[in-house]
Design a protein around this motif. Structure first.
Motif, PDB file in Angstrom:
ATOM      1  N   ALA A 113       0.847  -1.190   0.000  1.00  0.00           N
ATOM      2  CA  ALA A 113       0.000   0.000   0.000  1.00  0.00           C
ATOM      3  C   ALA A 113       0.880   1.235   0.000  1.00  0.00           C
ATOM      4  O   ALA A 113       1.826   1.330   0.788  1.00  0.00           O
ATOM      5  CB  ALA A 113      -0.911  -0.003   1.226  1.00  0.00           C
TER       6      ALA A 113
ATOM      7  N   ALA B   9       1.068   5.772  -0.950  1.00  0.00           N
ATOM      8  CA  ALA B   9       0.307   7.017  -1.076  1.00  0.00           C
ATOM      9  C   ALA B   9       1.142   8.085  -1.737  1.00  0.00           C
ATOM     10  O   ALA B   9       2.366   8.138  -1.565  1.00  0.00           O
ATOM     11  CB  ALA B   9      -0.150   7.505   0.299  1.00  0.00           C
TER      12      ALA B   9
ATOM     13  N   TRP C  80       7.344   5.603   8.051  1.00  0.00           N
ATOM     14  CA  TRP C  80       6.931   5.580   6.658  1.00  0.00           C
ATOM     15  C   TRP C  80       8.128   6.001   5.822  1.00  0.00           C
ATOM     16  O   TRP C  80       8.943   6.821   6.259  1.00  0.00           O
ATOM     17  CB  TRP C  80       5.778   6.554   6.411  1.00  0.00           C
ATOM     18  CG  TRP C  80       4.506   6.132   7.057  1.00  0.00           C
ATOM     19  CD1 TRP C  80       4.191   6.198   8.375  1.00  0.00           C
ATOM     20  CD2 TRP C  80       3.374   5.570   6.414  1.00  0.00           C
ATOM     21  NE1 TRP C  80       2.931   5.705   8.596  1.00  0.00           N
ATOM     22  CE2 TRP C  80       2.405   5.326   7.400  1.00  0.00           C
ATOM     23  CE3 TRP C  80       3.080   5.258   5.102  1.00  0.00           C
ATOM     24  CZ2 TRP C  80       1.171   4.768   7.113  1.00  0.00           C
ATOM     25  CZ3 TRP C  80       1.844   4.713   4.810  1.00  0.00           C
ATOM     26  CH2 TRP C  80       0.893   4.469   5.810  1.00  0.00           C
TER      27      TRP C  80
ATOM     28  N   SER D 105       9.089   4.584  -1.422  1.00  0.00           N
ATOM     29  CA  SER D 105       9.341   3.360  -2.173  1.00  0.00           C
ATOM     30  C   SER D 105      10.446   3.589  -3.186  1.00  0.00           C
ATOM     31  O   SER D 105      10.454   4.606  -3.882  1.00  0.00           O
ATOM     32  CB  SER D 105       8.067   2.933  -2.899  1.00  0.00           C
ATOM     33  OG  SER D 105       8.377   2.044  -3.948  1.00  0.00           O
TER      34      SER D 105
ATOM     35  N   SER E 123       8.474   3.335  -6.843  1.00  0.00           N
ATOM     36  CA  SER E 123       7.454   4.299  -7.268  1.00  0.00           C
ATOM     37  C   SER E 123       7.676   5.702  -6.716  1.00  0.00           C
ATOM     38  O   SER E 123       7.091   6.654  -7.227  1.00  0.00           O
ATOM     39  CB  SER E 123       6.069   3.813  -6.831  1.00  0.00           C
ATOM     40  OG  SER E 123       5.964   3.850  -5.424  1.00  0.00           O
TER      41      SER E 123
ATOM     42  N   ARG F  78       6.485   6.667  -4.067  1.00  0.00           N
ATOM     43  CA  ARG F  78       5.370   6.909  -3.146  1.00  0.00           C
ATOM     44  C   ARG F  78       5.771   6.471  -1.743  1.00  0.00           C
ATOM     45  O   ARG F  78       6.836   5.910  -1.526  1.00  0.00           O
ATOM     46  CB  ARG F  78       4.143   6.138  -3.611  1.00  0.00           C
ATOM     47  CG  ARG F  78       3.683   6.497  -5.016  1.00  0.00           C
ATOM     48  CD  ARG F  78       2.586   5.531  -5.444  1.00  0.00           C
ATOM     49  NE  ARG F  78       2.338   5.588  -6.869  1.00  0.00           N
ATOM     50  CZ  ARG F  78       1.995   4.525  -7.609  1.00  0.00           C
ATOM     51  NH1 ARG F  78       1.854   3.335  -7.035  1.00  0.00           N
ATOM     52  NH2 ARG F  78       1.777   4.650  -8.894  1.00  0.00           N
ATOM     53  N   TRP F  79       4.852   6.697  -0.793  1.00  0.00           N
ATOM     54  CA  TRP F  79       5.174   6.432   0.613  1.00  0.00           C
ATOM     55  C   TRP F  79       4.491   5.174   1.099  1.00  0.00           C
ATOM     56  O   TRP F  79       3.311   4.946   0.834  1.00  0.00           O
ATOM     57  CB  TRP F  79       4.767   7.628   1.461  1.00  0.00           C
ATOM     58  CG  TRP F  79       5.668   8.792   1.237  1.00  0.00           C
ATOM     59  CD1 TRP F  79       5.715   9.581   0.121  1.00  0.00           C
ATOM     60  CD2 TRP F  79       6.689   9.272   2.106  1.00  0.00           C
ATOM     61  NE1 TRP F  79       6.705  10.523   0.261  1.00  0.00           N
ATOM     62  CE2 TRP F  79       7.310  10.356   1.459  1.00  0.00           C
ATOM     63  CE3 TRP F  79       7.133   8.881   3.359  1.00  0.00           C
ATOM     64  CZ2 TRP F  79       8.354  11.067   2.045  1.00  0.00           C
ATOM     65  CZ3 TRP F  79       8.175   9.590   3.945  1.00  0.00           C
ATOM     66  CH2 TRP F  79       8.772  10.668   3.289  1.00  0.00           C
ATOM     67  N   ARG F  80       5.264   4.387   1.863  1.00  0.00           N
ATOM     68  CA  ARG F  80       4.775   3.127   2.403  1.00  0.00           C
ATOM     69  C   ARG F  80       5.066   3.046   3.883  1.00  0.00           C
ATOM     70  O   ARG F  80       6.085   3.562   4.356  1.00  0.00           O
ATOM     71  CB  ARG F  80       5.491   1.945   1.762  1.00  0.00           C
ATOM     72  CG  ARG F  80       5.283   1.743   0.306  1.00  0.00           C
ATOM     73  CD  ARG F  80       6.135   0.576  -0.148  1.00  0.00           C
ATOM     74  NE  ARG F  80       5.950   0.282  -1.558  1.00  0.00           N
ATOM     75  CZ  ARG F  80       6.628  -0.667  -2.197  1.00  0.00           C
ATOM     76  NH1 ARG F  80       7.535  -1.381  -1.547  1.00  0.00           N
ATOM     77  NH2 ARG F  80       6.409  -0.889  -3.469  1.00  0.00           N
ATOM     78  N   LEU F  81       4.210   2.329   4.569  1.00  0.00           N
ATOM     79  CA  LEU F  81       4.497   1.958   5.950  1.00  0.00           C
ATOM     80  C   LEU F  81       5.661   0.972   5.946  1.00  0.00           C
ATOM     81  O   LEU F  81       5.650   0.002   5.194  1.00  0.00           O
ATOM     82  CB  LEU F  81       3.259   1.315   6.571  1.00  0.00           C
ATOM     83  CG  LEU F  81       3.332   0.887   8.029  1.00  0.00           C
ATOM     84  CD1 LEU F  81       3.442   2.100   8.941  1.00  0.00           C
ATOM     85  CD2 LEU F  81       2.074   0.087   8.394  1.00  0.00           C
ATOM     86  N   VAL F  82       6.650   1.242   6.762  1.00  0.00           N
ATOM     87  CA  VAL F  82       7.817   0.354   6.825  1.00  0.00           C
ATOM     88  C   VAL F  82       7.538  -0.756   7.822  1.00  0.00           C
ATOM     89  O   VAL F  82       7.111  -0.508   8.954  1.00  0.00           O
ATOM     90  CB  VAL F  82       9.073   1.134   7.261  1.00  0.00           C
ATOM     91  CG1 VAL F  82      10.259   0.192   7.453  1.00  0.00           C
ATOM     92  CG2 VAL F  82       9.401   2.207   6.235  1.00  0.00           C
TER      93      VAL F  82
END
Lengths: 137, 117
Positions: free
Chosen positions: A104, A106, B65, B68, B71, B73-77
């Motif tokens: 997931a 964002a 966070w 990636s 991408s 984009r931001w992800r929970l680590v």
């Protein structure tokens, strides 16, 4: 006028707990400390995973990158968070060990849910639940 | 007329704001009642760790966070990723974030007072 709103945990006298030094762990909530507020929550139901990965997106249009949590439910009723597989920690990739892998992400406009299929797995459907917080990353 | 409950953070007029970030409790929506101590964003070179001192003397609840590598984009680590590595761990003194993603990238962390028994 400023004041303090506080609810102490069970067995703790709230007035004693408010005496210095304050231990934040004595409280369910204390107005001196911020919490996470859920701005939006939603579901994507019966989404078909046919690619490697298949990406599902949701527009949040907040104009900033939000903190969010999400969960993916695979057909074997395993529910995982970001970065986890739907198997029983015995291995990965072979379809015999489960369905796939969930990521997931964002940006300032969308949430993206990427679901990977294990090698040899047929198409399958997933459900995704997400919670978007007011917190800016 | 509906009744709502809001508890503002120190220095904020509860009647003068509708921004959820200004509140400790914002009962217009559901809340996760963890108590934030600190947050920040750090840029970490590939192959390096960043140490953030919390000095709580116990193991606190934390989230990290990060961007990636594929991408941006931001992800929970968390513990494992199949396409680029970020790691973190926490001890009684520090939060340590490691970037093994292949380039200099950013991570955002949240440290809470809530302990992990």
């Amino acid at each position: 006028m400023s004041g303090i709103f506080a609810i102490s945990k069970s067995g703790i006298d709230v007035f004693d707990a408010l005496e210095s030094p304050v231990d934040p762990n004595d409280f369910i909530i204390h107005s001196g400390y911020s919490t996470f507020k859920i701005l939006v929550q939603g579901k994507l139901l019966n989404q078909t995973v046919s690619g490697q990965p298949t990406t599902f997106s949701v527009a949040h249009n907040l104009g900033y990158i939000p903190n969010f949590y999400s969960f993916c439910k695979f057909p074997d009723d395993k529910v995982v968070m970001n970065g986890e597989f739907s198997y029983d920690f015995t291995g990965h990739y072979p379809a015999s060990n489960g369905y796939g892998y969930f990521v997931a992400e964002a940006d300032s406009t969308y949430l993206y849910f990427l679901v990977y299929r294990n090698d040899g797995a047929s198409n399958f459907n997933v459900n995704i639940k997400y919670f978007i917080f007011e917190v800016v990353l | 007329m509906s009744i709502i409950a809001r508890v503002s953070l120190p220095g904020i007029d509860a009647l003068g704001s509708t921004d959820p970030r200004d509140f400790a409790l914002f009962a217009d929506s559901d809340n996760i009642l963890i108590k934030e101590k600190a947050r920040g964003t750090v840029s970490i070179a590939d192959g390096y760790n960043e140490t953030i001192a919390h000095n709580l003397g116990y193991f606190p609840h934390v989230y990290v966070w990060a961007q990636s590598p594929t991408s941006g984009r931001w992800r929970l680590v968390n513990g494992y990723t199949i396409n680029g590595s970020w790691r973190f761990y926490v001890n009684e003194t520090n939060l340590i974030i490691g970037n093994r993603s292949g380039a200099t990238r950013s991570a955002t962390y949240f440290i809470f007072y809530d302990d992990i028994p």
